[in-house]
Design a protein around this motif. Structure first.
Motif, PDB file in Angstrom:
ATOM      1  N   ASN A 102       0.791  -1.232   0.000  1.00  0.00           N
ATOM      2  CA  ASN A 102       0.000   0.000   0.000  1.00  0.00           C
ATOM      3  C   ASN A 102       0.819   1.275   0.000  1.00  0.00           C
ATOM      4  O   ASN A 102       0.310   2.322  -0.393  1.00  0.00           O
ATOM      5  N   GLU A 270     -12.291  -5.298  -2.520  1.00  0.00           N
ATOM      6  CA  GLU A 270     -11.561  -4.033  -2.557  1.00  0.00           C
ATOM      7  C   GLU A 270     -11.851  -3.267  -1.271  1.00  0.00           C
ATOM      8  O   GLU A 270     -12.935  -3.380  -0.701  1.00  0.00           O
ATOM      9  N   ARG A 271     -10.895  -2.449  -0.861  1.00  0.00           N
ATOM     10  CA  ARG A 271     -11.073  -1.717   0.384  1.00  0.00           C
ATOM     11  C   ARG A 271     -12.268  -0.778   0.321  1.00  0.00           C
ATOM     12  O   ARG A 271     -12.943  -0.509   1.324  1.00  0.00           O
ATOM     13  N   LYS A 272     -12.553  -0.241  -0.867  1.00  0.00           N
ATOM     14  CA  LYS A 272     -13.642   0.743  -0.986  1.00  0.00           C
ATOM     15  C   LYS A 272     -15.023   0.098  -1.094  1.00  0.00           C
ATOM     16  O   LYS A 272     -16.037   0.798  -1.167  1.00  0.00           O
ATOM     17  N   ASN A 273     -15.076  -1.224  -1.082  1.00  0.00           N
ATOM     18  CA  ASN A 273     -16.356  -1.936  -1.173  1.00  0.00           C
ATOM     19  C   ASN A 273     -17.272  -1.519  -0.008  1.00  0.00           C
ATOM     20  O   ASN A 273     -16.875  -1.559   1.147  1.00  0.00           O
ATOM     21  N   TYR A 276     -17.638  -3.494   3.259  1.00  0.00           N
ATOM     22  CA  TYR A 276     -16.446  -3.665   4.093  1.00  0.00           C
ATOM     23  C   TYR A 276     -16.784  -4.039   5.546  1.00  0.00           C
ATOM     24  O   TYR A 276     -16.189  -4.944   6.122  1.00  0.00           O
ATOM     25  N   TYR A 314      -5.962  -6.042   2.577  1.00  0.00           N
ATOM     26  CA  TYR A 314      -6.262  -5.032   1.556  1.00  0.00           C
ATOM     27  C   TYR A 314      -5.003  -4.496   0.910  1.00  0.00           C
ATOM     28  O   TYR A 314      -3.989  -4.296   1.565  1.00  0.00           O
ATOM     29  N   PRO A 316      -3.987  -2.361  -3.205  1.00  0.00           N
ATOM     30  CA  PRO A 316      -4.655  -1.785  -4.372  1.00  0.00           C
ATOM     31  C   PRO A 316      -5.321  -2.881  -5.215  1.00  0.00           C
ATOM     32  O   PRO A 316      -4.702  -3.904  -5.491  1.00  0.00           O
ATOM     33  N   GLY A 317      -6.557  -2.677  -5.571  1.00  0.00           N
ATOM     34  CA  GLY A 317      -7.311  -3.717  -6.264  1.00  0.00           C
ATOM     35  C   GLY A 317      -7.862  -4.695  -5.256  1.00  0.00           C
ATOM     36  O   GLY A 317      -8.382  -4.307  -4.221  1.00  0.00           O
ATOM     37  N   MET A 318      -7.697  -5.981  -5.586  1.00  0.00           N
ATOM     38  CA  MET A 318      -8.289  -7.017  -4.732  1.00  0.00           C
ATOM     39  C   MET A 318      -7.242  -7.678  -3.852  1.00  0.00           C
ATOM     40  O   MET A 318      -6.333  -8.329  -4.347  1.00  0.00           O
ATOM     41  N   SER A 387      -5.864   4.488   2.841  1.00  0.00           N
ATOM     42  CA  SER A 387      -7.077   3.817   2.380  1.00  0.00           C
ATOM     43  C   SER A 387      -8.118   4.825   1.912  1.00  0.00           C
ATOM     44  O   SER A 387      -9.252   4.459   1.611  1.00  0.00           O
TER      45      SER A 387
END
Lengths: 453, 425
Positions: A102, A270-273, A276, A314, A316-318, A387
């Motif tokens: 990250n 993804e972290r932005k899901n 979460y 987590y 970047p991406g999955m 994040s």
């Protein structure tokens, strides 16, 4: 004193706890600075995060970001490696530079009375590194030797192989350190190029936590970072991800193993899901803490293992969903089946109200313990930045966790757990574990270097 | 800078030692209990029982159903664990402060009412868990049995540090319910325990709670702790070679030094810092950085109540002979015996020690554990504040003298690991 010991004591009145308020300001060169004052101990935690990571390594030169980190403390225009060490250690400052998926992190913890001296060295390492050839070669050999020894350590070996199969063909498939070949391909010029492109103030955030007030933070930042030259902020590649096709076993044959290292999983989220929070609770209940289903099953019911767990991590991406255990060799196949059973169960039936309460209580109640020290607070702030979370993230976190329902968790389990696409990687002795595994799964066998045998 | 930890200390009628340290900055509280028993109280043939016992302490007690111990603490946001060492066993939890009473209830229940909840079924499962712990942490790790080998060679068969804390597999295979029961009855009396509560609590109310939960636990005489005296200093060098599934050889050297708490042992601790603290540590500087013959090299002390060990470890780089590395390591050891270190080097180490102490004491859980350590080992919890003075009093002459006394070949055990080639075939 007469009383009923069967009676569980009633809790007292809770005292509120909040993540500390923090300040933000910017230098003219674009450097963002965050500050949380925690005056209890005469210590200051300084974290500089660069929002670039090993995905930015050039192809065939994987490991460049890692080597760069190793070289920050090995020589600047003003100081050589030994001078840097002496100044940091004489002032009792702890420094480390490392990269994860990250960010690149330059972390320092120092005594507040030594802050100025320590920051002088810190900013010199950041802004004036010269990457001496001799130090590069020495460190390259150290890293290559560490890589050579991965096969000695079954837990590390197995985790690396799991990641290699999961992210086949991507930068993520290789360790942060790179491969034996790629590490040898990296030149001093490559490191300089990476540095020039990514180490710019607009791509960084500087975090202070501890015994430091706003005025000192501004003075120190201005004094030591105002001269950091601006540059264009780099962009990083977009990625394509593919879930494993079907459940299968990759067996890494390590003769004479006295146990089996077991990893199971697939891509996570993804972290932005927006799910979460539901996924956080789902993981907790599946394998996140001692009371979790996988641990209670594998350890407390069957005694197959000393330790097991699961995590959605987590990057970047999955990031991966990663279930792990070190299990008694004779029970390898059975342990994998029990994990699959738990996954199927959590996808088919709602968890109990009690399980939800326990997991929610653990996650929300842990909050004050998680932010007791300045280092912990600094880490919390870096999470907000890296994040891309809102500033009130920690103020709303516990409410959002508490809003998750049993139905939400069932829905997340069905959406994000795939027992039919489970990548299973085991490192152990094939003579003991292969037959049982083959009775149930498709199995491919590899040597410790990862070559099919 | 000196950090002063305030505390009060008293004893209950049944002999339980109690220490309270209040710090209300964060609304959490740590409850920490040390029992003055560890693997040194085991007998040959019954090793690993102190640690096995620790596992059983999490399996419920008279008024706490099986599996509920973890649940009561974790479900309110607490953390908990226990650990076993040669000389002691500890149990600890940190939780939101309004759950202090829950923690006291749980700890008092397993201190006073452990036996009624003990079953063969629980023991069988925990035996499997502990055997898997042994495999995971020692047998399946590279060089994983090094300490076991060092202890076996450094201490004679009957001496209580001869065997590893985790115990031998064959002894675990024969552990019975009666062994567990006996261990509890011998070693788990309140008079052999010390309770620390650290963090956010009301003093008056906490006094009452401690009395309520622990006050009526039956008195049992504190067991005799065998004061086995180690007298084998300078008994001659012992050497052995092991083969393991590893890529590189490795050397361990263990020197006998005095018990934890003695002046010479603090000096030995400083010696390990001279050798391996940071990049200025001599082993890194000389063997790793300048000569580039070692991949890693460090020194540490294993502090124990009857005799401690000062241990060196070094791994050669590929292509470097283990004998060559041993010679280079020996040069570093010799120079400590023959030359005084520079005052500035000692000052740097003192600076780091002071800061380390400060960093270690940031959390209430660490403060609780240190208070108990100093109380149980030395009956002086105030060492949490004053121990640093012992380090500060050490000068360069002391260091040379201590090195000359203990870092002698006839006072050590040397263990060399060589790679096994099987794997590559």
């Amino acid at each position: 004193m007469e009383f009923n010991r069967f009676q569980t004591p009633q809790p007292g009145i809770p005292r509120p706890f909040h993540f500390p308020d923090f300040d933000r300001f910017y230098l003219r060169n674009g450097l963002e600075v965050l500050l949380a004052e925690r005056p209890d101990f005469p210590l200051v935690s300084v974290n500089l995060c660069i929002k670039s990571y090993p995905l930015a390594d050039t192809e065939h030169k994987e490991g460049t970001a890692n080597l760069l980190c190793e070289l920050f403390s090995e020589g600047t225009k003003k100081r050589n490696s030994e001078q840097i060490a002496e100044e940091l250690e004489f002032t009792a400052s702890q420094f480390s530079a490392h990269t994860d998926w990250n960010a690149i992190h330059l972390d320092m913890n120092t005594l507040s009375r030594n802050l100025d001296t320590a920051m002088d060295v810190f900013s010199d390492m950041l802004q004036n590194p010269i990457f001496p050839e001799a130090e590069l070669e020495r460190i390259r050999q150290e890293i290559l030797t560490d890589r050579l020894r991965i096969v000695d350590n079954p837990a590390k070996l197995n985790s690396e192989q799991f990641i290699r199969f999961l992210y086949h063909g991507m930068r993520y498939a290789l360790p942060i350190e790179g491969s034996n070949t790629s590490i040898q391909n990296i030149s001093r010029a490559d490191i300089q190029t990476f540095y020039n492109r990514h180490l710019v103030p607009g791509n960084a955030v500087l975090i202070f936590a501890g015994k430091i007030n706003r005025e000192t933070a501004e003075t120190v930042s201005e004094k030591y970072f105002a001269s950091w030259e601006e540059g264009p902020v780099p962009s990083l590649p977009d990625l394509d991800f593919q879930q494993p096709q079907k459940t299968r076993v990759h067996l890494i044959h390590k003769p004479g193993s006295s146990q089996t290292e077991l990893r199971m999983g697939h891509l996570g989220i993804e972290r932005k899901n927006p799910d979460y929070y539901a996924v956080t609770l789902l993981n907790e209940i599946l394998g996140g803490y001692f009371l979790s289903r996988i641990n209670m099953n594998l350890r407390e019911e069957h005694g197959y293992t000393y330790g097991s767990g699961s995590a959605f991590s987590y990057r970047p991406g999955m990031g991966p969903l990663h279930i792990s255990a070190a299990v008694q060799s004779e029970h390898t196949a059975q342990a994998a089946l029990e994990v699959l059973k738990e996954i199927s169960k959590i996808r088919s039936e709602e968890i109990s109200e009690k399980e939800l309460q326990n997991a929610r209580g653990q996650i929300t109640g842990l909050f004050p313990i998680a932010f007791e020290t300045a280092d912990q607070v600094a880490l919390g702030l870096s999470n907000i930045v890296l994040s891309q979370l809102p500033d009130d993230y920690y103020n709303t976190y516990r409410n959002k966790i508490s809003a998750v329902t049993r139905e939400d968790i069932l829905e997340s389990a069905q959406k994000y757990l795939h027992p039919d696409k489970m990548l299973i990687v085991v490192t152990g002795d094939r003579a003991i574990i292969e037959k049982d595994l083959k009775d149930t799964f498709d199995v491919t066998v590899y040597d410790v270097q990862g070559n099919e045998i | 800078m000196p950090l002063h930890i305030e505390f009060e200390s008293y004893q209950l009628k049944n002999g339980l030692n109690v220490i309270l340290h209040q710090d209300t900055r964060t609304p959490i509280v740590s409850v920490n209990i040390w029992y003055h028993t560890g693997s040194k109280n085991e007998k040959p043939g019954k090793t690993g029982y102190a640690h096995l016992f620790e596992h059983m302490m999490f399996q419920g007690s008279g008024h706490v159903p099986a599996d509920m111990h973890f649940q009561y603490i974790q479900s309110v946001g607490g953390t908990l664990n226990g650990s076993t060492f040669f000389d002691r066993t500890n149990y600890f939890e940190t939780l939101p402060s309004h759950y202090l009473e829950t923690a006291l209830w749980l700890e008092s229940d397993r201190m006073g009412f452990f036996l009624p909840a003990l079953t063969q079924e629980k023991l069988d499962t925990q035996l499997d868990v502990v055997k898997n712990e042994r495999r995971q942490r020692y047998e399946n790790q590279p060089y994983g049995l090094w300490l076991e080998k060092i202890l076996e060679m450094s201490f004679e068969k009957e001496f209580p540090y001869h065997w590893p804390v985790i115990g031998y597999m064959e002894d675990l295979n024969t552990a019975t319910l009666n062994d567990v029961k006996e261990f509890f009855e011998t070693w788990y009396a309140p008079s052999n325990a010390s309770l620390v509560i650290a963090g956010d609590f009301d003093k008056k109310q906490t006094h009452k709670l401690v009395e309520k939960y622990f006050g009526d636990l039956p008195y049992g005489p504190a067991p005799e702790i065998p004061g086995t005296i180690f007298s084998d200093y300078g008994r001659g060098e012992k050497r052995a070679t092991e083969v393991d599934s590893v890529q590189l050889p490795r050397i361990y050297m263990a020197y006998h030094i005095p018990p934890f708490g003695k002046t010479d042992t603090y000096t030995a601790d400083i010696i390990t810092d001279i050798l391996s603290l940071g990049k200025r540590g001599r082993l890194y500087k000389s063997l790793v950085y300048e000569q580039q013959i070692a991949q890693e090299a460090y020194a540490l002390i294993l502090p124990m109540q009857n005799a401690s060990l000062l241990i060196f470890m070094a791994t050669p780089k590929p292509g470097v002979k283990i004998e060559a590395l041993e010679n280079a390591l020996q040069e570093q050891i010799d120079s400590l015996r023959t030359e005084e270190i520079q005052a500035r080097d000692l000052q740097r180490i003192q600076n780091q020690l002071e800061a380390r102490k400060l960093r270690e004491l940031q959390t209430v859980s660490a403060r609780a554990d240190y208070l108990n350590m100093f109380s149980v080992y030395f009956n002086d919890p105030d060492l949490i504040n004053t121990e640093i003075e012992k380090y500060k009093a050490i000068n360069t002459t002391d260091i040379k003298r201590t090195a000359a006394t203990y870092l002698q070949n006839n006072n050590r055990t040397v263990l060399t690991y060589l790679p096994d080639d099987k794997e590559k075939k």
